[in-house]
Each structure stands twice: as structure tokens, then as C-alpha cells.
Write an enzyme that holds these catalytic residues in place. Structure first.
Site, short mmCIF file in Angstrom:
data_model
loop_
_atom_site.label_atom_id
_atom_site.label_comp_id
_atom_site.label_asym_id
_atom_site.label_seq_id
_atom_site.Cartn_x
_atom_site.Cartn_y
_atom_site.Cartn_z
N HIS A 62 0.82 -1.20 0.00
CA HIS A 62 0.00 0.00 0.00
C HIS A 62 0.87 1.27 0.00
CE1 HIS A 62 -3.41 2.32 2.28
NE2 HIS A 62 -3.24 2.78 1.07
N GLU A 65 2.35 1.70 -3.32
CA GLU A 65 1.33 2.19 -4.27
C GLU A 65 1.24 3.72 -4.21
OE1 GLU A 65 -2.64 3.78 -3.94
OE2 GLU A 65 -2.90 1.78 -3.08
N HIS A 66 1.22 4.27 -3.00
CA HIS A 66 1.20 5.73 -2.87
C HIS A 66 2.50 6.35 -3.40
CE1 HIS A 66 -2.11 6.78 0.18
NE2 HIS A 66 -2.31 5.51 -0.14
N GLU A 138 4.73 9.15 2.89
CA GLU A 138 3.59 8.30 2.56
C GLU A 138 3.41 7.16 3.56
OE1 GLU A 138 1.41 9.10 0.24
OE2 GLU A 138 2.63 10.87 -0.22
N ARG A 597 -37.02 -11.52 -10.22
CA ARG A 597 -37.27 -12.43 -11.34
C ARG A 597 -37.57 -11.67 -12.62
NH1 ARG A 597 -42.25 -14.59 -9.21
NH2 ARG A 597 -42.65 -15.32 -11.32
ZN ZN Z 1 -4.17 4.54 0.34
#
Ligand code: ZN
Length: 971
Positions: A62, A65-66, A138, A597
Site C-alpha cells: 500500500h 502504491e502511494h 507516505e 425475477r
Molecule cells: Zn491509500
């Protein structure tokens, strides 16, 4: 095999069900795989994804990712990602961490813009700067307080995950998955456990990038109407500089349990009243996600068991009165092995095992006595409708397909297995028709006879919040005490350097290198949505001629202005009651079955907005309905039944709905705290904001809590209110039908719609006066969380500001250039917004998962100075204009277009006015920023403040502002 731009094609396939040609390629040099989908969708999508299984819960995937979006080789600016947010006409720009993969998708309708985004993303993932400072910003770092006596942890992901770990719903989901997968990567948290995040080192962080962010571990995706050859040559220009490696990113299977397990965990509860409530889930490991037929069948089984209000397992759980609403997310088919999770929230923890037995007993009964065939029909129709409609809401369709492809592709399966759904769907339907007890067999095999299951009990604990805070403080104290004075000094110096680096602006030439569109690339004109205004008696009909693939979208609205204000808080429940209480002829089980349905779904929706040139705001209850054209007769017949024959007198069923609604509101407080605060702010200024808050905000929560008591103590009064609401609201003189469908379909449908509207009772309507009730202007709303949502609202029209399209450019710039830097990057909050409602003139600032209170309010207040003293270069201004045009031109699917056009109509906005606004956006200059700043400064002192957050922080803050701030305990 022929080589094309460094790739070899291994497969090509036409997929008529999504009108797409699919080609699968492998990059010869590196082994990177590329899935290329070509069709006529102008909302083009690109994505690059890596398999990133974590080996601990420090949140490494994570944080990475930042971080990769914070500057790269070609684009060394501090945050190219934010520069793109400012200046692109993107329709999607983000990155996501999953338990085993990290995805970097972008989307745009403009081809040049798309390739700009791809270039920045490719450079970011393969050549990020990821310096120690970026890791600290981060991820996490230590910061001494001003006196140097205490240390604290700061970091964007650290704050974000503290927010996640403050939400019991997130916790039960997290613990449930871990309980099923104790032995493989899914037993860890890729997002990051705030207690673990500060153990992560910079070296581990770098190494993770080196190991996994490599073409040999990448899956690349394209979708849309662009040139498929250009996709290959562009991607090859990045990949060819790499040598092939063997990525060690395989995900091992979780070995099967030989007997079930039981786990107990705690969460931080706020007070004694809420302190009674726990959550429990029962969780099973199922088969491999890549088994397409099983995957689809289990999705249907999930719908059978839980998908409808009357689904047998859902009904048994709710009827038991052990809890208030379901817990657990049902089927998870996004990771290598599927699992199923269900249970109850709002329980007495003493009942946890009884609830487990109830689930088992209900499943046993279904396996033995058989499932109602109508329930199976409902599940098959609903799953099939959803596949054919492929309605991804505000997300690009291509993004939905990318994520669906990855659920099989990531595990070496066929990426098209679930995208080309026609063949597996037919196969499953065939099996259902042949095997009489197919779903009963699945229940037997996967649930009843399956020892790999875990019961997870989450218990409320009044001490946990304090214990967690104390543990963190003790950890920090120990860290501080282990340091020599010079080390401590270094921590301070480091934090100061980080701050200095964050505050130093990027040199202009660095920003200029980030690719951007030119103003001339943009359309001068708004795209208008077709609309015809028709009437049937006193009913209004809006019709939008748009291609919808044979689906009828019907929004049936009733004007809430006919209600006295004390009935307004009932409206959301009343909307649900129409669809979930049953009619004179059908109980609610049969009714909701019939909806599933015979239609693509019907759901209630509330619209409220200030209205131009009117003294009253617009407020409506809609039933948003959809079906295939050949089902439209059935759809109208269902709507007629619920409007004319609803039974509101089932006290038990109504009580269930109230408790569910209350539990859902309470759950929303933490993940959606910014919306709650924004609504609360806006409720203080104008009628439309007040109405919305009554029905969706904190006031609604208070109303639901009170109503839950009144159902016991004064049911006749409640029922009388509901009946009064029905007779006032459901009149043929008070209705609007909004239809989106192509012309050919409309010719068939129009007479039916007219007949339908004509059949509604023509009871007289009288418009009511409402008078706003205001709360304290300075309010703290407390919840047991470790983060805050800080909001401030001001009335600009009240200070004489007149709307100008430049406000769109200015507020966007404030968000991306000022709040992002000050509240997120420097303040350590997850985010902050600045929203201006052009109809009411109300401007609101709200921060999101924020460790600060006062500091954030100061930033909000200094926005006026920021604007008044702003110097902005021509290129920066151009970027801001482009971004604002991108917002206006957001891509919409046909149902959303029809709804938006209707919203313009109800709030009194014309296409012509919208075109004027667009031209004002194009003409925005520096003077507009300063003017806006001037009005903002005037309005600032009359502004109001609402804070949602930890009671500790709010109480402390309130004590410094004696008498000014009203503190209200929410949880
Ligand atoms: Zn984040």
C-alpha cells in the site's frame, strides 16, 4: 509466430456479448502479458497491475502504491499524480492495493490525454524516485512536538489505515479473511495494520519494488476505441529496457482445515449503550476462483441465500432478532481462493454461537427441503441482467472488465474466462435445468460438509480505544528513551527537512515537463443530453432518446413538497417500505422475489437541490427502476402494485428495516465521515441542505434511534404517520416519470407509461411551508475513532458573491494545490475537499481521516489569503482550466445521463446557462482567483464549524474554546 512491436499474439477472440475483440499478447523479451480489448467505447482504459503478495502486515504494498506516484525518472516533480489530477480530462485516475495485487488504472475519452496518463504511469511504476523522504511522507516517520518532549507517528498511509482500523465493519472483514487464510498471504494485511506500519524499514520498501515492479510480473490492459497497434508499440518502448526475471510472486494455496476454528477479537466501543453490540461472522473457504462455472454458480448461490430482503438465509438471520443487520461481505471471488462470509451485527456477544447454529440450521433446512424454485429464478435473472447491463456506475466499463479479467488472469487462468460470460452462463443454466438439486448440492458440499470454516466474534470493548492510545504512547516513549540526545535531535532535524522539502515548490520547468493537453484540444461546447418534456394529465414525463442496449430506465418521482416537515425524516424508510413490505396480494418475500425475477432492480433514491429562480428548493423521492424492454409490462405492474396496494401495517417487518437502517447509518459514520460533516454543514444554510440532512445525515440517525423506541411504545402513531405520508405523496398530480430508452423502444413503451400514470389516484396536492431548524454553529460530534473529519462552511452569496464559472476552476485549484499540500502532505490527513454549490452559494471545506483539528481549521481559514496573494503562471492556469472542463465532461452511462438531465430540469438550470458557465471556465484569469478570495475572507468569520472525530481530541479542543463548541456524542 509473428512479432508485433516486440510482442507475440497468443490468442484472438471476438466477444459478441460485450461487442469486443480481445487479443492476448506476450512481450517476447520480458514475458509481460498484455490483454487488448477493442470496441467502440470512447471511455478508453489502460491499466498496469503487479502481483504483490505481502509477507507481513506493515502495509508495504500500500505504501509503495502511494509512493511510486510521487515523482519518477522523466517526471521528477514532487507529485506528478497531482499534476495530472489538476490538468487532465481523465475519467479515472487512481491506484489500488488489493490483498495480492496492485493496480494502476487510468481512463480518458481523449486519446492524447490517455497517452499522457499512460506515459506518466509507466514511468512511475518502473522508475519511481522513492527516496527515504517519500517513504516517510507516505508511510511513516517520527515527529517531535514543539517542545521536543513527545514523539508522534505521522504518514499518509498511517492515517488512512488508522481510519480503517477505527471502523468495526472494516475490522470484521479484515479478521474474517485472515481467519480463513491463516497460512498464506491472505492472512496478512496488504493495507497495513497501524501497529505494524512503524516496523517497516526503507530497505524492505526498496527491495519490494525491485522484486515485484518488473515487466515479468506485470499484467497490462487496454480497452476502448483507440488504435490497438499503438498500444503495443508504446508499451514496448518501456518494456524493452528490461531483462526477463522469474518473479517469485506465486500465491500459495491455503491448506484445508480438518476442523472448524473460532476466534474472538475486540474493537473500541464508544459508550455503554452501544457497548452491548458486537458482530459475528461465519466464514468458509470455497473453491478456486479460476473455476469459471463454479465461480458463476457460487455468485448465484450467494444471491439465493442473501441477495433479496426475503432470501432465506438473510430472512432467518434478521427474523431471529439476534442482531440489527447482516455482517460479512458474502461471496469474495477476487482472490485466488473464493470464500464466503456472513453473520450479524448489533448482537449480544453471548449469542454468537447460537447465531452460528442458526446459520447452520437454516442451510441444513434448505439442503434437505429444497430451495424455492422462484428464488432460483430470481437469482439467475438478476445475475444475468447485471452481466448484460454491465453498469459500472461512475466507473469506466473497461475498468470493471480489467478487474474481472484479473480475478482469473492473476492466477495463470484464462483472462477472458469471466469476460466472455455467454458460454459459462449457458453452461450453468443448463446444469440448473438438468440437475434438480444443483444449489442444494452446493450448500451441502461447500458449506455444510466443509470443515474449513471459522467463526469470528468481534466484541465491543470500552477500554480498547484507551488501551490502543496508551500502547502507542508507550511505544513512542520507549523509542524516545532509547535514543541518545543526538539521535533525538536528528529526528527533529529530519522532520524539519521533510517539511522544508514538502513546502519547496517544484521548479516551473519540472512541472512543465509533465504532459498536458492544450486548451485547443478541448471542445468549446457542452455535450447536451436529449430531452423531451411531455405530460399526461398533471403528471410530467421527461424522455431521453439514448441507446440503452434494449434496457428501459425509468425513474418514477414524487414531489416531497406536499409533505409537512415532520414527515420528511420518514421518507427514506417509506421508499424502502414500498419495495420491501409486501402488498395486499403478496408478502414481502414474494414481492421482492418477483422484482428480482422480472426486472433489473428497483431502488429508492432521494433528490434534493436548491432551485434557480424559485423560493423553494426541489425535493423528490424516486423509485429508480430498470428492466429489459420485453419485461416492461411486468415492471409497470410491480410499480402499480407497490404504489396502490402496499401494506404498511407489518410492525415486525418495519422494525427490522428501522434497525437495519440505523445500523447502516452508524456504519457509515467512519468511512463516510466527510459526507456526514458536509451535509451537516450545508444543513445550516439553505433549505435543500437541511432537507438532505434530515433524510441522510446525523439528524436521520437521531430520528431512527427514536423511531426504534416508538415502534414499541407507540406503533399506532407511527403507522398513522406512514399512512398519511402515503396518501399525501402518491398522487397522479404529484408525479414525474423520467424515461431513458431509444426511440424505437419508446414508441412501444409510451402508451403503457401514459396508462400507468393515468391509473394513479388523482388526489389533490397542497404545497407545504418548511422552516429550517438550526443546530449549534460550532459543533463537535464524537465517535470512537482515531481520526477526525474537520469541516467549515461559509455562505458566499450572503456576502454578495455572484456566480461565475471561474468558481469551478478556483475551488478545484484550492483542493489540488492548497489543501492537498497543507492538509494531506504536510498535515498527514488522507485528504481534504473544497466544494462549492453553485445553486445555493454555500462553500464547504472538509478534511478526511485527519489526525489534526485546529491546524486544519487554520488552513481552511488561510485559503482566502492564499487566493488573494496568489501568483499563477499561465501554464498553471491553463492546467486548472483543463481540469475543470474535464469535470464538466465526465463520462456517463445512459441511465446516468437521463438522471442528470432530469436533475438540471428540477433545479431549473438550462443548457444555455450551462454553456455560459463553460465559457466562463475557459475565460478564467488570475483576477477571478483573487476576487473569490476576497469574498471568502468576508464570509470566513460568519462561517460555521462541524467536526466529527475522536472524543478525546474534540473534548480537548472544546475545553480551549469554553462555551463556544457544543459536543454531541454520536457513538
Ligand atoms: Zn491509500
Amino acid at each position: 509466430m509473428a512479432e508485433v512491436h516486440g510482442f507475440e499474439r497468443s490468442r484472438v477472440q471476438d466477444i459478441p456479448e460485450i461487442k469486443t475483440r480481445a487479443e492476448l499478447y506476450r512481450h517476447i523479451k520480458t514475458g509481460a502479458e498484455l490483454l487488448s480489448l477493442t470496441n467502440d467505447d470512447e471511455n478508453k482504459v489502460f491499466g498496469i497491475s503487479f502481483r504483490t503478495p505481502p509477507s507481513d502486515s506493515t502495509g508495504l504494498p500500500h505504501i509503495l502504491e502511494h509512493s511510486v506516484l510521487c515523482g519518477s525518472r522523466k517526471y521528477p516533480a514532487k507529485e506528478p499524480f497531482v499534476e495530472l489530477l489538476k490538468s487532465s480530462v481523465q475519467t479515472f485516475l487512481n491506484a489500488m492495493t488489493y490483498p495480492d495485487k496492485t493496480c494502476y488504472p487510468v481512463a480518458s475519452q481523449n486519446i492524447q490525454d490517455l497517452y499522457n496518463l499512460i506515459d506518466v504511469y509507466m514511468d512511475a511504476v518502473f522508475y519511481p524516485r522513492i527516496t527515504p523522504f517519500i517513504f516517510q511522507q507516505e508511510g511513516w516517520h517520527l515527529e517531535p512536538d514543539d517542545a521536543g518532549n513527545r514523539l508522534t507517528y505521522k504518514g499518509v498511509v498511517f492515517s488512512e489505515m488508522k481510519g480503517v482500523y477505527s471502523s468495526p465493519d472494516s475490522l470484521i472483514a479484515e479478521y474474517s479473511r485472515r481467519a480463513v487464510f491463516p497460512a498464506n498471504t491472505y492472512g496478512l494485511d496488504a493495507g497495513g495494520d497501524p501497529r505494524q506500519i512503524p516496523t517497516l524499514t526503507y530497505e524492505q520498501f526498496r527491495e519490494f519494488h525491485r522484486k515485484y515492479y518488473h515487466p515479468s510480473n506485470a499484467r497490462i490492459f487496454f480497452y476502448g476505441d483507440d488504435d490497438p497497434q499503438r498500444r503495443l508499440s508504446f508499451v514496448d518502448s518501456y518494456l524493452r529496457d528490461f531483462e526477463r526475471i522469474e518473479p517469485e510472486s506465486n500465491i500459495t494455496l491455503q491448506p484445508l482445515f480438518d476442523k472448524p476454528v473460532r476466534l474472538v477479537r475486540k474493537f473500541a466501543a464508544g459508550d455503554e449503550r452501544q457497548g452491548q453490540k458486537g458482530m459475528v461472522t461465519l466464514n468458509w473457504l470455497l473453491g478456486d476462483t479460476t473455476d469459471t462455472q463454479m465461480n458463476l454458480s457460487l455468485h448465484m448461490l450467494e444471491y439465493i441465500l442473501l441477495g433479496m430482503p426475503g432470501s432465506p438465509l438473510r430472512k432467518a438471520l434478521i427474523d431471529s432478532k439476534y442482531g440489527e443487520d447482516l455482517a460479512g461481505q458474502g461471496l469474495d471471488a477476487e482472490i485466488r481462493q473464493m470464500y464466503f462470509s456472513t453473520g450479524l451485527k448489533g448482537i449480544d456477544p453471548e449469542n454468537a454461537d447460537r447465531i452460528g447454529e442458526l446459520i447452520f440450521g437454516t442451510l441444513g433446512g434448505l439442503a434437505k427441503d429444497g430451495i424455492d424454485p422462484l428464488t432460483i429464478e430470481a437469482a439467475v435473472n438478476s445475475i444475468e441482467f447485471a452481466l448484460r447491463e454491465n453498469n459500472t456506475g461512475s466507473y469506466p466499463r473497461g475498468l470493471g472488465l480489467m478487474l474481472r479479467a484479473l480475478t482469473t488472469w492473476l492466477y495463470e487462468g484464462d483472462p477472458l474466462a469471466l469476460i466472455a460470460f455467454e458460454e459459462p452462463l449457458e453452461r450453468v443454466k443448463g446444469v440448473i435445468a438438468r440437475e434438480k438439486r444443483f444449489f442444494e448440492g452446493l450448500i451441502e458440499r461447500f458449506l455444510l460438509q466443509n470443515p474449513h470454516r471459522a467463526l469470528v466474534l468481534l466484541k465491543p470493548d470500552l477500554e480498547t480505544a484507551k488501551e490502543e492510545e496508551e500502547a502507542e504512547r508507550a511505544r513512542l516513549k520507549a523509542v524516545r528513551e532509547s535514543m541518545t540526545p543526538s539521535q533525538l535531535e536528528e529526528v527533529g532535524a529530519n522532520a524539519a527537512r521533510l517539511k522544508e522539502m514538502q513546502e519547496r515548490p517544484d521548479p516551473p520547468e519540472m512541472l512543465a515537463s509533465i504532459p498536458s493537453l492544450k486548451i485547443t484540444d478541448l471542445d468549446r461546447y457542452n455535450k447536451c443530453i436529449p430531452v423531451s418534456f411531455l405530460r399526461e394529465g398533471e403528471a410530467e414525463i421527461l424522455y431521453h432518446d439514448l441507446f440503452t442496449s434494449g434496457i428501459v430506465y425509468l425513474d418514477l418521482g414524487f414531489n416531497l413538497r406536499v409533505l409537512p416537515q415532520e414527515l420528511l425524516p420518514y421518507v427514506p424508510l417509506f421508499g424502502r417500505a414500498l419495495l420491501e413490505m409486501g402488498t395486499e396480494e403478496e408478502d414481502y418475500v414474494a414481492l421482492t422475489q418477483r422484482i428480482s425475477r422480472k426486472t433489473g432492480g428497483i431502488s429508492p433514491n432521494i433528490f434534493s437541490s436548491a432551485a434557480k429562480g424559485a423560493d423553494k428548493s426541489a425535493a423528490w423521492l424516486f423509485l429508480r427502476a430498470k428492466s429489459m424492454l420485453n419485461q416492461s409490462e411486468e415492471l409497470l405492474s410491480i410499480l402499480r402494485d407497490v404504489l396502490l396496494k402496499v401494506r404498511l401495517d407489518n410492525r415486525e417487518r418495519f422494525r427490522q428495516m428501522v434497525l437495519e437502517a440505523k445500523a447502516r447509518m452508524e456504519q457509515k459514520l467512519i468511512p463516510s465521515g466527510h459526507q456526514i460533516v458536509n451535509m451537516r454543514l450545508r444543513s445550516q444554510f439553505d433549505e435543500s441542505g437541511w432537507v438532505a440532512e434530515q433524510m441522510k445525515g446525523v439528524s436521520q440517525l437521531f430520528f431512527l434511534r427514536d423511531l426504534a423506541g416508538r415502534i414499541d411504545s407507540g406503533w399506532p402513531g407511527v403507522l398513522a404517520d406512514l399512512e398519511r405520508l402515503r396518501s399525501l405523496l402518491l398522487s397522479g398530480r404529484n408525479v414525474l416519470a423520467n424515461v431513458t430508452l431509444d426511440e424505437e423502444g419508446w414508441r412501444i413503451l409510451e402508451p403503457d407509461i401514459r396508462r400507468f400514470l393515468g391509473d394513479l389516484p388523482a388526489s389533490p396536492v397542497i404545497v407545504e411551508q418548511w422552516s429550517l431548524e438550526r443546530d449549534a454553529p460550532f459543533e463537535g460530534l464524537t465517535i470512537p475513532a482515531h481520526v477526525n473529519y474537520v469541516g467549515k462552511g461559509v455562505d458566499l452569496y450572503g456576502r454578495g458573491y455572484r456566480y461565475h464559472g471561474s468558481a469551478r476552476v478556483v475551488t478545484r485549484y484550492v483542493r489540488n494545490a492548497w489543501l492537498w499540500d497543507r492538509v494531506r502532505v504536510q498535515g498527514g490527513a488522507y485528504g481534504a475537499f473544497c466544494m462549492f454549490d453553485r445553486l445555493s452559494g454555500i462553500l464547504t471545506f472538509v478534511s478526511y481521516r485527519d489526525p489534526n483539528l485546529e491546524r486544519t481549521l487554520e488552513v481552511f481559514d488561510r485559503t482566502a489569503d492564499f487566493l488573494e496573494n496568489l501568483e499563477i503562471r499561465e501554464e498553471e492556469l491553463t492546467k486548472a482550466v483543463i481540469g475543470a472542463i474535464g469535470d464538466i465532461d465526465q463520462y456517463q452511462l445512459p441511465d446516468a445521463k437521463g438522471y442528470t438531465s432530469m436533475a438540471y430540469h428540477l433545479s431549473g438550470e438550462t443548457d444555455q446557462e450551462r454553456q455560459v458557465m463553460r465559457e466562463q471556465v475557459f475565460g478564467t484569469g488570475l483576477e477571478d482567483f483573487r476576487t473569490f478570495g476576497r469574498y471568502l475572507r468576508q464570509a470566513r468569520d460568519g462561517g460555521i464549524v462541524k467536526i466529527l472525530g475522536s472524543s478525546k481530541g474534540i473534548d480537548e479542543y472544546a475545553s480551549t474554546r469554553t462555551g463556544e463548541m457544543q459536543v454531541v456524542k454520536l457513538l
